[in-house]
Design a protein around this motif. Structure first.
Motif, mmCIF file in Angstrom:
data_model
loop_
_atom_site.group_PDB
_atom_site.id
_atom_site.type_symbol
_atom_site.label_atom_id
_atom_site.label_comp_id
_atom_site.label_asym_id
_atom_site.label_seq_id
_atom_site.Cartn_x
_atom_site.Cartn_y
_atom_site.Cartn_z
ATOM 1 N N LEU A 1 -9.279 0.101 -1.193
ATOM 2 C CA LEU A 1 -8.338 1.049 -1.797
ATOM 3 C C LEU A 1 -7.142 0.297 -2.353
ATOM 4 O O LEU A 1 -6.616 -0.621 -1.708
ATOM 5 C CB LEU A 1 -7.864 2.051 -0.734
ATOM 6 C CG LEU A 1 -6.749 3.029 -1.125
ATOM 7 C CD1 LEU A 1 -7.255 4.023 -2.155
ATOM 8 C CD2 LEU A 1 -6.233 3.761 0.108
ATOM 9 N N SER A 2 -6.725 0.674 -3.560
ATOM 10 C CA SER A 2 -5.531 0.085 -4.146
ATOM 11 C C SER A 2 -4.634 1.194 -4.677
ATOM 12 O O SER A 2 -5.043 1.960 -5.560
ATOM 13 C CB SER A 2 -5.903 -0.873 -5.288
ATOM 14 O OG SER A 2 -4.740 -1.449 -5.867
ATOM 15 N N TYR A 3 -3.435 1.286 -4.108
ATOM 16 C CA TYR A 3 -2.415 2.215 -4.595
ATOM 17 C C TYR A 3 -1.062 1.562 -4.347
ATOM 18 O O TYR A 3 -0.691 1.301 -3.192
ATOM 19 C CB TYR A 3 -2.497 3.577 -3.899
ATOM 20 C CG TYR A 3 -1.417 4.520 -4.390
ATOM 21 C CD1 TYR A 3 -1.443 4.996 -5.699
ATOM 22 C CD2 TYR A 3 -0.348 4.874 -3.571
ATOM 23 C CE1 TYR A 3 -0.447 5.819 -6.178
ATOM 24 C CE2 TYR A 3 0.658 5.715 -4.036
ATOM 25 C CZ TYR A 3 0.605 6.179 -5.341
ATOM 26 O OH TYR A 3 1.612 6.986 -5.822
ATOM 27 N N PRO A 4 -0.295 1.249 -5.383
ATOM 28 C CA PRO A 4 0.947 0.486 -5.218
ATOM 29 C C PRO A 4 1.947 1.096 -4.249
ATOM 30 O O PRO A 4 2.738 0.362 -3.639
ATOM 31 C CB PRO A 4 1.525 0.438 -6.638
ATOM 32 C CG PRO A 4 0.344 0.609 -7.532
ATOM 33 C CD PRO A 4 -0.576 1.536 -6.804
ATOM 34 N N GLY A 5 1.939 2.413 -4.094
ATOM 35 C CA GLY A 5 2.913 3.066 -3.237
ATOM 36 C C GLY A 5 2.511 3.172 -1.783
ATOM 37 O O GLY A 5 3.262 3.721 -0.972
ATOM 38 N N LEU A 6 1.346 2.645 -1.422
ATOM 39 C CA LEU A 6 0.835 2.780 -0.053
ATOM 40 C C LEU A 6 1.082 1.498 0.733
ATOM 41 O O LEU A 6 0.572 0.434 0.369
ATOM 42 C CB LEU A 6 -0.655 3.082 -0.080
ATOM 43 C CG LEU A 6 -1.314 3.382 1.266
ATOM 44 C CD1 LEU A 6 -0.815 4.707 1.826
ATOM 45 C CD2 LEU A 6 -2.841 3.389 1.127
ATOM 46 N N PRO A 7 1.861 1.549 1.814
ATOM 47 C CA PRO A 7 2.058 0.357 2.645
ATOM 48 C C PRO A 7 0.716 -0.215 3.087
ATOM 49 O O PRO A 7 -0.186 0.518 3.487
ATOM 50 C CB PRO A 7 2.859 0.888 3.836
ATOM 51 C CG PRO A 7 3.587 2.073 3.286
ATOM 52 C CD PRO A 7 2.638 2.701 2.309
ATOM 53 N N GLY A 8 0.586 -1.514 2.976
ATOM 54 C CA GLY A 8 -0.664 -2.167 3.333
ATOM 55 C C GLY A 8 -1.618 -2.334 2.174
ATOM 56 O O GLY A 8 -2.574 -3.116 2.264
ATOM 57 N N SER A 9 -1.390 -1.616 1.083
ATOM 58 C CA SER A 9 -2.243 -1.758 -0.090
ATOM 59 C C SER A 9 -1.912 -3.065 -0.805
ATOM 60 O O SER A 9 -0.757 -3.512 -0.802
ATOM 61 C CB SER A 9 -2.024 -0.581 -1.038
ATOM 62 O OG SER A 9 -2.807 -0.718 -2.210
ATOM 63 N N PHE B 1 -10.342 2.768 -6.050
ATOM 64 C CA PHE B 1 -11.000 2.602 -4.755
ATOM 65 C C PHE B 1 -12.500 2.412 -4.934
ATOM 66 O O PHE B 1 -13.069 2.668 -6.000
ATOM 67 C CB PHE B 1 -10.724 3.794 -3.838
ATOM 68 C CG PHE B 1 -11.212 5.126 -4.343
ATOM 69 C CD1 PHE B 1 -12.414 5.666 -3.913
ATOM 70 C CD2 PHE B 1 -10.449 5.859 -5.251
ATOM 71 C CE1 PHE B 1 -12.856 6.890 -4.377
ATOM 72 C CE2 PHE B 1 -10.887 7.095 -5.715
ATOM 73 C CZ PHE B 1 -12.100 7.613 -5.280
ATOM 74 N N GLU B 2 -13.134 1.939 -3.859
ATOM 75 C CA GLU B 2 -14.574 1.790 -3.798
ATOM 76 C C GLU B 2 -15.081 2.479 -2.546
ATOM 77 O O GLU B 2 -14.420 2.473 -1.504
ATOM 78 C CB GLU B 2 -14.967 0.317 -3.766
ATOM 79 C CG GLU B 2 -14.543 -0.470 -4.991
ATOM 80 C CD GLU B 2 -14.915 -1.941 -4.886
ATOM 81 O OE1 GLU B 2 -16.125 -2.248 -4.842
ATOM 82 O OE2 GLU B 2 -14.000 -2.770 -4.835
ATOM 83 N N LEU B 3 -16.270 3.056 -2.661
ATOM 84 C CA LEU B 3 -16.914 3.688 -1.515
ATOM 85 C C LEU B 3 -17.920 2.740 -0.882
ATOM 86 O O LEU B 3 -18.535 1.915 -1.578
ATOM 87 C CB LEU B 3 -17.637 4.964 -1.952
ATOM 88 C CG LEU B 3 -16.773 6.124 -2.441
ATOM 89 C CD1 LEU B 3 -17.651 7.215 -3.025
ATOM 90 C CD2 LEU B 3 -15.934 6.680 -1.315
ATOM 91 N N GLY C 1 -12.619 -9.431 -11.292
ATOM 92 C CA GLY C 1 -12.284 -8.511 -10.214
ATOM 93 C C GLY C 1 -12.485 -7.045 -10.522
ATOM 94 O O GLY C 1 -11.851 -6.185 -9.907
ATOM 95 N N ILE C 2 -13.378 -6.727 -11.470
ATOM 96 C CA ILE C 2 -13.674 -5.326 -11.798
ATOM 97 C C ILE C 2 -15.105 -5.061 -11.339
ATOM 98 O O ILE C 2 -16.069 -5.341 -12.045
ATOM 99 C CB ILE C 2 -13.516 -5.050 -13.302
ATOM 100 C CG1 ILE C 2 -12.123 -5.438 -13.773
ATOM 101 C CG2 ILE C 2 -13.789 -3.581 -13.614
ATOM 102 C CD1 ILE C 2 -11.939 -5.429 -15.277
ATOM 103 N N SER C 3 -15.246 -4.536 -10.149
ATOM 104 C CA SER C 3 -16.577 -4.360 -9.573
ATOM 105 C C SER C 3 -17.291 -3.166 -10.190
ATOM 106 O O SER C 3 -16.670 -2.247 -10.735
ATOM 107 C CB SER C 3 -16.478 -4.165 -8.056
ATOM 108 O OG SER C 3 -15.979 -2.872 -7.759
ATOM 109 N N ASP C 4 -18.620 -3.177 -10.086
ATOM 110 C CA ASP C 4 -19.414 -2.068 -10.607
ATOM 111 C C ASP C 4 -19.240 -0.801 -9.785
ATOM 112 O O ASP C 4 -19.627 0.285 -10.237
ATOM 113 C CB ASP C 4 -20.902 -2.451 -10.632
ATOM 114 C CG ASP C 4 -21.227 -3.406 -11.774
ATOM 115 O OD1 ASP C 4 -20.386 -3.557 -12.678
ATOM 116 O OD2 ASP C 4 -22.323 -4.005 -11.748
ATOM 117 N N SER C 5 -18.665 -0.905 -8.603
ATOM 118 C CA SER C 5 -18.486 0.273 -7.747
ATOM 119 C C SER C 5 -17.064 0.836 -7.796
ATOM 120 O O SER C 5 -16.759 1.817 -7.119
ATOM 121 C CB SER C 5 -18.853 -0.065 -6.301
ATOM 122 O OG SER C 5 -18.119 -1.164 -5.823
ATOM 123 N N LEU C 6 -16.199 0.235 -8.618
ATOM 124 C CA LEU C 6 -14.809 0.674 -8.676
ATOM 125 C C LEU C 6 -14.676 2.051 -9.324
ATOM 126 O O LEU C 6 -15.299 2.333 -10.343
ATOM 127 C CB LEU C 6 -13.970 -0.340 -9.461
ATOM 128 C CG LEU C 6 -12.460 -0.086 -9.505
ATOM 129 C CD1 LEU C 6 -11.836 -0.322 -8.135
ATOM 130 C CD2 LEU C 6 -11.793 -0.977 -10.553
#
Length: 403
Positions: free
Chosen positions: A289-297, A316-318, A368-373
């Motif tokens: 998961l990537s979200y700039p406003g989320l601590p730990g991201s 995000f990826e599942l 860094g652009i995965s097929d599952s993104l």
């Protein structure tokens, strides 16, 4: 009446009122739309002076229009720039800027993560005309410093499209400045409400105004802002005869309308996106998961220093990869499967097969652009309804795929 405060007015106030007095247009509260392609001169002498730049005035719609001029003033003000130029699309803004600044033999250093069509312009367009382009990991400041030596332009997005990677604006623009290069930042995702790259050292800022600035998914437009001399050169070269990417007066009017609610919308997008990011972060089916406003991201620490909120996009990826992502996206009912972002509607898309198809498979993997993104643009629907939709779609992913 004497103004009681010298305090600078807030962004919403300026976006609504700056540069326009109803008394100049028969009392019309909303600025008029100037639907004309050309302008008459009172005399040959007046026309000559306007063409020579000795007098202010309008000549032809491809160069400037009064409706467009007001929009340019307001966007430039929100970004803290001397001047701005509005054109027909975000790619029009990027291409008009680069074609103005560059010539054969020049070199561009760009981050490896870019919007797919920007990537194509740099690697497949500019290189046809003798401009060399070097893609670098802008998370590695030493690599940026090595590459920037002798470069004409340093170009990047932050947060980056599509994986929301955050770049340290002050650090990278400082490197560019010391190397004698111009720095250009695409600020589409953050908008001037959350981030102002010029204040952090950037020379020019570009936007796809199609996205948050317009805000309603009903137009195409682009913006570049910066120093007045640079913007004048881009208008008179990049726009006037290199691209011809003129914005229509009606489109400029629609973006002006969008600016009036920009702050309200961006802050609500950000609040809702944070709530959804927090939900996804706790869900067992999420692999990354990537979200700039989320601590730990990833990138949160840098984002905290240059953004006032996390924005409206989540990447995000599942677990289960591409097939799980397809099942999730197809199960959504409120969110629409569509490219673009910044609309009132929540939009979800698969970058590898959609917005970033210009990258080859190996290039996507290397960059860094995965097929599952999955990229989610969180809209303005009620957050409770969005959460219900996302939770239901996550539950719809078959268990044998979600592993």
């Amino acid at each position: 009446m004497q103004r009681k405060s010298n305090r600078r007015q807030g962004p919403s106030t300026r976006a609504i009122h700056l540069g326009y007095d109803p008394a100049t247009a028969n009392g019309a509260l909303t600025p008029p739309v100037y639907m004309t392609s050309t302008y008459a001169f009172e005399s040959v002498e007046q026309g000559t002076e306007i063409f020579e730049g000795k007098r202010e005035g309008y000549i032809y719609g491809r160069t400037k229009n009064p409706t467009q001029g007001l929009l340019e003033e307001r966007v430039a003000d929100l970004e803290g720039a001397e001047a701005g130029l509005v054109v027909s699309s975000g790619m029009g803004a990027i291409s008009a800027t680069l074609w103005t600044l560059l010539k054969a033999g020049d070199r561009v250093v760009a981050d490896k993560i870019l919007y797919g069509n920007t990537f194509a312009l740099l690697t497949k367009g500019l290189t046809k005309f003798g401009v060399s382009v070097e893609l670098v990991d802008f998370g590695d400041l030493q690599a940026v410093a090595r590459a920037a030596a002798g470069a004409r332009v340093v170009y990047f997005e932050t947060p980056a499209n599509p994986n929301l990677r955050v770049i340290d604006i002050a650090a990278v623009t400082g490197i560019a400045r010391r190397a004698g290069a111009l720095s250009i930042v695409d600020n589409t995702f953050a908008t001037p409400i959350l981030q102002r790259p010029l204040e952090l050292g950037a020379d020019l800022v570009v936007h796809s105004a199609t996205k948050y600035l317009g805000g309603h998914g009903d137009l195409l437009a682009g913006v570049v802002v910066g120093k007045a001399a640079d913007i004048h050169a881009i208008r008179m070269n990049g726009l006037r005869y290199l691209t011809g990417a003129a914005v229509s007066p009606l489109t400029a009017f629609l973006v002006l309308r969008g600016l009036k609610t920009l702050e309200l919308r961006v802050l609500q997008h950000s609040r809702s996106a944070l709530a959804i990011a927090e939900l996804l972060a706790e869900h067992p089916g999420i692999a990354s998961l990537s979200y700039p406003g989320l601590p730990g991201s990833p990138g949160h620490a840098v984002a905290k220093g240059q953004m006032s909120a996390g924005g409206g996009l989540i990447a995000f990826e599942l677990k289960g990869g591409y097939q799980a992502g397809v099942a999730f996206m197809n199960a959504l009912e409120i969110a629409s499967r569509a490219v673009s972002l910044g609309d009132a509607e929540t939009l979800v898309q698969h970058p590898a097969s959609m917005t970033h198809a210009a990258y080859g498979a190996e290039e996507r993997l290397r960059h860094g652009i995965s097929d599952s993104l999955i990229r989610l643009s969180v809209g303005l629907e009620n957050i409770e309804d969005l959460i219900d939709d996302i939770e239901a779609a996550l539950s719809a992913v078959p268990s044998e795929v979600a592993r």
